[in-house]
Design a protein around this motif. Structure first.
Motif, short mmCIF file in Angstrom:
data_model
loop_
_atom_site.label_atom_id
_atom_site.label_comp_id
_atom_site.label_asym_id
_atom_site.label_seq_id
_atom_site.Cartn_x
_atom_site.Cartn_y
_atom_site.Cartn_z
N ASP A 1 3.04 -8.43 -29.35
CA ASP A 1 3.07 -7.00 -28.25
C ASP A 1 1.94 -6.03 -28.80
OD1 ASP A 1 4.14 -7.18 -25.89
OD2 ASP A 1 5.99 -7.09 -26.60
N ARG A 2 0.83 -5.87 -27.65
CA ARG A 2 0.05 -5.06 -27.71
C ARG A 2 -0.65 -4.04 -26.82
NH1 ARG A 2 -0.87 -5.17 -33.81
NH2 ARG A 2 -0.62 -7.55 -34.54
N SER A 3 -0.17 -3.26 -26.86
CA SER A 3 -0.38 -2.18 -25.62
C SER A 3 -1.49 -1.72 -26.01
CB SER A 3 0.61 -1.10 -25.49
OG SER A 3 0.10 0.13 -26.60
N PHE A 4 -2.54 -1.32 -25.04
CA PHE A 4 -3.37 -0.71 -24.73
C PHE A 4 -3.60 -0.44 -23.66
CE2 PHE A 4 -6.11 -4.32 -22.08
CZ PHE A 4 -4.72 -5.36 -21.77
N GLY A 5 -3.46 0.11 -22.84
CA GLY A 5 -3.61 0.60 -21.61
C GLY A 5 -3.12 2.01 -21.79
N ASP A 6 -3.93 3.37 -21.14
CA ASP A 6 -4.50 4.53 -21.39
C ASP A 6 -4.30 5.23 -19.65
OD1 ASP A 6 -6.69 3.46 -21.57
OD2 ASP A 6 -7.61 4.45 -23.09
N GLY A 7 -5.50 6.06 -19.73
CA GLY A 7 -5.70 6.20 -18.63
C GLY A 7 -4.03 6.73 -17.43
N ALA A 8 -4.74 7.52 -16.83
CA ALA A 8 -3.46 7.94 -15.54
C ALA A 8 -2.10 6.35 -15.89
CB ALA A 8 -4.18 8.43 -13.92
N ARG A 9 -0.91 6.92 -15.13
CA ARG A 9 -0.03 5.92 -15.05
C ARG A 9 -0.19 5.90 -13.27
NH1 ARG A 9 2.72 2.81 -17.11
NH2 ARG A 9 5.33 4.13 -16.54
N PHE A 10 0.48 6.42 -12.54
CA PHE A 10 0.53 6.58 -11.41
C PHE A 10 -0.19 6.40 -10.43
CE2 PHE A 10 4.70 6.76 -13.21
CZ PHE A 10 4.82 5.19 -12.97
N LEU A 11 -0.48 5.86 -9.46
CA LEU A 11 -0.95 6.52 -8.40
C LEU A 11 -0.53 6.64 -7.36
CD1 LEU A 11 -3.88 3.20 -7.85
CD2 LEU A 11 -4.25 5.37 -8.33
N ILE A 12 0.99 6.37 -7.36
CA ILE A 12 2.11 6.76 -5.58
C ILE A 12 3.00 6.99 -7.49
CG2 ILE A 12 3.13 7.57 -4.41
CD1 ILE A 12 1.27 5.34 -2.97
N LYS A 13 3.38 8.28 -7.40
CA LYS A 13 4.87 8.54 -8.20
C LYS A 13 6.08 8.74 -7.11
CE LYS A 13 3.37 11.16 -12.21
NZ LYS A 13 2.10 12.51 -12.35
N VAL A 14 7.32 8.75 -7.45
CA VAL A 14 8.43 8.16 -6.61
C VAL A 14 9.02 9.31 -6.47
CG1 VAL A 14 10.99 7.38 -6.94
CG2 VAL A 14 9.35 6.30 -8.18
N LYS A 15 8.65 10.70 -6.84
CA LYS A 15 8.89 11.64 -6.72
C LYS A 15 8.27 12.68 -5.60
CE LYS A 15 10.42 15.85 -8.73
NZ LYS A 15 8.88 16.75 -9.55
N GLU A 16 6.74 12.20 -5.78
CA GLU A 16 6.07 12.57 -4.95
C GLU A 16 6.07 11.91 -3.36
OE1 GLU A 16 2.22 14.11 -8.05
OE2 GLU A 16 2.43 11.81 -6.52
N PHE A 17 6.19 10.66 -3.89
CA PHE A 17 6.39 9.44 -2.20
C PHE A 17 7.56 10.62 -1.41
CE2 PHE A 17 8.60 6.48 0.00
CZ PHE A 17 7.63 5.97 0.87
N ARG A 18 8.74 10.51 -2.28
CA ARG A 18 9.98 10.88 -2.11
C ARG A 18 9.77 12.49 -1.25
NH1 ARG A 18 13.62 10.42 -6.69
NH2 ARG A 18 14.15 8.11 -6.89
N GLU A 19 9.55 13.38 -2.02
CA GLU A 19 9.13 14.66 -1.06
C GLU A 19 8.33 14.71 -0.29
OE1 GLU A 19 7.53 16.61 -4.69
OE2 GLU A 19 9.68 16.82 -5.79
N ALA A 20 7.35 14.23 0.16
CA ALA A 20 6.63 13.88 1.02
C ALA A 20 6.91 13.21 2.23
CB ALA A 20 4.83 12.55 0.36
N THR A 21 7.80 12.34 1.99
CA THR A 21 8.64 11.26 2.84
C THR A 21 9.99 12.32 3.88
OG1 THR A 21 9.42 9.71 1.92
CG2 THR A 21 7.37 8.89 2.77
N GLY A 22 10.85 12.43 2.64
CA GLY A 22 11.73 12.75 2.68
C GLY A 22 13.07 11.64 2.51
N LEU A 23 12.37 10.78 2.58
CA LEU A 23 13.34 9.48 2.05
C LEU A 23 13.59 9.49 1.22
CD1 LEU A 23 11.65 6.44 3.31
CD2 LEU A 23 13.11 7.67 5.05
N SER A 24 14.82 8.85 1.04
CA SER A 24 16.01 9.13 -0.12
C SER A 24 15.42 7.49 -1.32
CB SER A 24 17.46 7.87 -0.42
OG SER A 24 17.40 7.28 0.25
N GLU A 25 14.94 6.44 -0.80
CA GLU A 25 14.30 6.00 -1.85
C GLU A 25 12.72 5.69 -2.01
OE1 GLU A 25 15.15 3.02 -3.45
OE2 GLU A 25 17.01 3.77 -2.70
N GLY A 26 12.30 6.11 -3.55
CA GLY A 26 10.79 6.45 -3.66
C GLY A 26 9.50 5.10 -3.59
#
Ligand SMILES: Nc1ncnc2c1ncn2[C@@H]1O[C@H](COP(=O)(O)OP(=O)(O)OP(=O)(O)O)[C@@H](O)[C@H]1O
Ligand SMILES: [Mg+2]
Lengths: 441, 234, 337
Positions: C137-162
């Motif tokens: 296995d080789r990893s080569f990804g870098d840069g930002a991880r997420f476009l939308i984060k679970v937590k942000e989504f939850r906070e924005a929508t008020g839903l319990s699922e992210g």
């Protein structure tokens, strides 16, 4: 015409190569290679029947070999009484549920005329049946796998002598092949290839994940042996005298004798299958098979049941491969699902058949010997060559270290090269089939 | 001196010779028709003239130039076009794309030629966005002929252009072919409807087992009692 | 109501988004396979290893750029390295065609010979990749991880699922759309693209029209190499780069190409998503989903998973078999030779 002088010459060269290993490296190693050569030859014979006799493109060799391997476990491992005790009732219920759903589906398909309704009912029954089986089966699996997981955690086998697993392994593989053939034969050649590729992956996934059956990736070790154990030989006074008679010490002699025992058994199987295969090839059945292969359309027009012939040969070839798989697991003394790699178990066997000469049994045997030999010996030779080639980089060089680490994979390239060169310059293989020109241009 | 001429052609598909000293020629602005029983080697003669079958003996001459050694593609460049007997359209491509493929070798603007083809076969204009495989047999033959015309060939070769076409459409198609010939193109065609084809032909060839049995003007062959009896069904 | 929304978000997070990304990767792979099938008329068993080969160069170029401090943060450096991988994959494709396949093409060898030859090529590439970069296995990804984060989504929508959208997933989908649009425009509009379609449709007639087979074949390999590298890189960024996984992708990729109708580019794309969605939906555990949507008394005890993830190959296989039995030409009526 060319076949007569060429075959013995090729086999003589092969024998010479093995002797070279015997004198140059060690006789024990030469015997190890020879034993695997024998198994490879059997496997190649099986594939040669499918491809060489009938033109069936089976890329699922690995799956059939693994089925043979698991048969060795299921035949020879001692049964785990505790696992049976805790799970038998659930297993029985699951089996009954399975039977009931199959019966329901068959009845529904008989009763309802073809069409959308029938498909919908079949799908529904499949889903319900699957659920019902899982209801009983899941707890059974959990119970079985909880029984002393470090040592067993599976149902165990029948506790029979492992040699019985060879024909049984063949039968298991043949059964699977029959099922596959019912679905996939009659398809175009490259679709059959892709279908068999998938089957092999599925078989492997099952063997890796159904721990209750095979212990999965925890492996089954210490399988029964058809030969004496080295320790027993070493300790017996008679054997020590016998070894001394050859001027060998008992330890070394015991490994060689055990390997020779395997050699004898494998050779017997190979000769038996080869004789039968030759007889079959030159029987009316074999002639018909070749007629079918060389011109399917004409054969069909002459009233030959092409699909039926293909089914027969596919099943027989798979049985031979399965038997080889069982022999291999027996030789290893353990079953390790993780060790089945398509490159080694499917495509390498293909190289054997093509290099040897597809359609020719002797060619398949020679291909099995030669390719296995190269596969094994290319590793040390490759490492040595890389060592020499990079010596000028100096000891501490990281590039040198990197290249040395990659050297074992050189043999994969060598195989590709051999295959491509043979296809290009000797498309009918080392020992061409006298009667046909399939791989020709 | 004919525009296109296959002379003493002998050859076949690698086995026995299919063509034996067969000679076919057509003038600019003329229509030449090859007739003969099934398996006589008519299609083979066409392919030989187009360089798709190797010749052991004989030669092919276009406008005085020996083209025996040229590949089919190069013959297209020299101004020849061929509509084969089978598989003569790109079934998965639209009518328009079929015509564009006909003009594949042209680097100039070919929209004018396409308009001419649409004038010749108006139905194709309506169906220009439809896949050729979805057309009727007659329409498909029109696409095939249209595709061949897209290079503005000097010599057009048609292998059974009216196969599977109803009698009315067939008359129409023959009329179009006559029109093409009048425009100065040398038309060489193989026809199963021998009587009708010979009636529009300036020159006719009766081919049997790869040999010229009769060669004459279309009129003369139609008048020949023996030809009528053996090859035109009475 | 909120339960329903939560259930939808849950499914989007664990089924729709991953399947879209995986489906895009399969679609790009299947496009390459189908293109080679359409033009050269054989099932290329070396395609998975070609993907690994191209991706390997991307990985190495990425490492080098990371070492040299080159970066396009927040986008992964691999995007910058992609051209190197594409160049390598195209070069090796053209080289193998020249050294290996061309001979059989000129001899008009049967398709099965081509398939066996492609197995030889597969061995070669397989060995080269493992020699150069190793089997791990080789990893080569870098840069930002997420476009939308679970937590942000939850906070924005008020839903319990992210809902999370990884950058690699968003990138995969965006790049796939761009590549597919570009490829289809090329095939539909350009002279060479039309020639390729014509050649695939009716080889003899294409030759009669003056299409040069060498040129068409060259483009086919170049496009296949490009697509393979892009697919492999996106897959590697989304999951990780491991040579053997790429070999195993062969099965779902073939399944995708065949479901859609082999030789048919639109079919390959549709097939990719069909295979991906089937795989993900069948191997997803629906327990939590049912808790949201089913009445209280129906609460499931188990995971409610139809098939464990280890059996995802079985899904490709079943799809394959069903298509072959029900409609062997595939959805879009590809070539059946
Ligand atoms: N591709 C081929 N390979 C080998 N033999 C061929 C090939 N095509 C045709 N033949 C043989 O060549 C002979 C002449 O065939 P050809 O197609 O030229 O006949 P034809 O006069 O066009 O017949 P039809 O009126 O049926 O179209 C036949 O005996 C046929 O079997
Ligand atoms: Mg004809």
């Amino acid at each position: 015409m060319r076949e007569v002088p060429r075959a013995p010459l090729c086999f003589a060269v092969m024998a010479g190569l093995l002797m070279l290993v015997g004198f140059g490296q060690s006789w024990s190693l030469a015997l190890s290679i020879f034993n695997l050569c024998l198994i490879s030859a059997v496997m190649a014979l099986g594939l040669n029947m499918q491809w060489g006799y009938a033109g069936l493109f089976n890329v699922g060799v690995m799956g059939f070999a693994a089925l043979g391997g698991v048969a060795a476990v299921l035949v020879s491992a001692p049964p785990v009484a505790e696992a049976w005790r805790v799970a038998w009732s659930d297993l029985l219920a699951a089996a009954l549920a399975l039977l009931a759903s199959v019966a329901a589906i068959v009845a529904a398909r008989r009763g309802i005329p073809p069409g959308g309704l029938r498909m919908a009912v079949t799908a529904f029954l499949l889903l319900v049946g699957y659920g019902a089986v899982r209801v009983f089966f899941d707890p059974a699996v959990e119970a079985i796998e909880a029984v002393d997981p470090a040592k067993t955690g599976f149902l165990g086998g029948l506790g029979l002598p492992v040699i019985l697993a060879w024909p049984i392994g063949g039968a298991v593989a043949a059964g699977a092949a029959w099922l596959i053939a019912k679905v996939a034969l009659g398809l175009r050649a490259d679709y059959l290839a892709i279908a068999t590729l998938g089957i092999a992956e599925i078989v492997l996934a099952i063997l890796k994940n159904e721990d209750w059956l095979t212990r999965g990736v925890k492996n089954v070790t210490g399988l029964d042996r058809p030969t004496p154990y080295e320790v027993d030989l070493r300790d017996s006074a008679g054997f020590q005298d016998f070894a001394a008679g050859f001027g060998l010490d008992a330890g070394e002699a015991s490994t060689i004798v055990v390997k020779l025992c395997y050699t004898g058994l494998f050779l017997a199987v190979l000769v038996l299958i080869l004789v039968l295969a030759q007889k079959a090839l030159h029987s009316p059945w074999g002639r018909m098979m070749r007629a079918v292969r060389d011109n399917e359309v004409a054969a069909e027009a002459m009233g030959k049941d092409v699909t039926r012939r293909h089914l027969e040969i596919f099943v027989i070839g798979a049985a031979v491969i399965g038997m080889a798989g069982a022999m291999l697991t027996t030789l290893d003394g353990q079953f390790t699902p993780g060790s089945y790699q398509p490159l080694r178990f499917t495509f390498l066997v293909w190289v054997m058949v093509i290099v040897g000469g597809s359609g020719n049994n002797w060619g398949a045997v020679l291909g099995g010997f030669f390719v296995w030999f190269v596969w094994i010996e290319a590793e040390p030779v490759g490492a040595w060559a890389m060592d020499v080639a990079t010596a000028m980089l100096g000891e501490g060089s990281s590039l040198r270290e990197h290249l040395l680490a990659g050297a074992p994979y050189m043999r994969v390239c060598v195989m590709g090269l051999i295959l491509l060169l043979v296809l290009r310059f000797s498309p009918r293989g080392l020992i061409p089939d006298a009667v046909h020109r399939r791989a020709g241009h | 001196m004919s525009l296109l001429r296959g002379e003493g052609m002998t050859g076949g598909y690698g086995g026995a010779d299919i063509l034996r000293k067969c000679t076919i020629a057509v003038e600019a602005g003329e229509i030449a028709v090859i007739v003969g029983p099934n398996g006589a080697g008519k299609s083979t003669a066409m392919k030989a003239i187009f360089g798709m079958v190797g010749l052991r003996e004989g030669r092919v001459v276009l406008d005085g130039k020996d083209i025996t050694g040229l590949s089919p593609q190069d013959r297209v460049r020299e101004g020849m076009a061929f509509v084969p007997q089978t598989g003569n359209v790109f079934a998965g491509m639209t009518v328009e794309e079929n015509l564009e493929m006909g003009a594949y070798l042209r680097t100039d603007d070919f929209s004018g030629t396409m308009e001419q083809v649409f004038e010749l076969f108006p139905i194709l204009k309506d169906k220009r966005r439809q896949a050729a495989g979805e057309l009727s047999g007659g329409q498909r033959q029109q696409v095939a002929v249209g595709r061949a015309l897209m290079t503005r060939p000097r010599a057009l070769m048609l292998d059974e252009p009216t196969a599977g076409v109803s009698p009315i459409v067939m008359d129409d198609l023959f009329d179009r072919i006559v029109e093409i010939g009048r425009a100065g193109v040398a038309v060489l065609m193989v026809e199963q409807n021998a009587a009708q084809a010979l009636s529009i032909a300036d020159r006719g060839y009766v081919l049997v087992t790869g040999e010229n049995r009769y060669s004459d003007t279309g009129e003369a062959l139609l008048a020949n009692a023996e030809v009528r009896r053996s090859f035109l069904g009475g | 109501m909120e339960d329903i929304l939560n259930a939808v978000v849950l499914l989007s997070n664990f089924v729709v988004v991953p399947a879209l990304a995986y489906g895009s990767q399969l679609a790009l792979g299947a496009l390459g396979v189908t293109l080679i099938y359409g033009i050269l008329r054989f099932a290329n068993f070396a395609h998975g290893d070609l993907m690994a080969f191209g991706t390997m160069f991307v990985v190495m170029a990425t490492w080098w750029m990371q070492g040299a401090g080159l970066s396009i943060d927040p986008l992964p450096t691999a995007l910058l390295a992609l051209p190197f991988g594409i160049a390598a994959a195209v070069a090796v494709s053209l080289l193998t065609d020249r050294a290996v396949y061309r001979f059989y093409r000129r001899n008009k060898s049967p398709a099965m010979i081509f398939v066996i030859v492609s197995i030889g090529v597969m061995f070669l590439m397989n060995g080269v990749v493992r020699m150069v970069i190793g089997p791990d296995d080789r990893s080569f990804g870098d840069g930002a991880r997420f476009l939308i984060k679970v937590k942000e989504f939850r906070e924005a929508t008020g839903l319990s699922e992210g809902l999370a959208l990884k950058l690699s997933q968003g990138l995969t989908i965006a790049v796939t759309v761009a590549v597919v649009v570009a490829l289809f425009r090329f095939l539909q509009k350009s002279r060479t693209g039309k020639a390729m379609r014509a050649y695939s449709d009716n080889e003899d007639l294409a030759l009669l029209s003056g299409v040069s087979p060498d040129r068409v074949v060259l483009f086919a390999w170049a496009i296949a190499g490009t697509l393979a590298t892009i697919a492999g890189t996106l897959y590697g960024l989304d999951k990780s780069f491991k040579p053997f996984t790429y070999f195993q992708l062969l099965l779902p990729i073939f399944a995708a190409a065949i479901v859609g109708g082999i030789g048919h580019p639109v079919g390959a794309v549709v097939g990719g998503y069909i295979v991906a969605f089937s795989e993900v939906t069948v191997t997803y555990a629906y327990r939590k989903f049912l808790i949201y949507v089913a009445p209280e008394s129906w609460r499931p005890e188990g995971l409610v998973q139809l098939l464990s993830t280890e059996y995802k190959f079985a899904v490709s296989f079943v799809i394959l078999v069903v298509v072959l039995l029900v409609r062997p030409t595939g959805i879009f009526r590809g070539k059946v030779i």
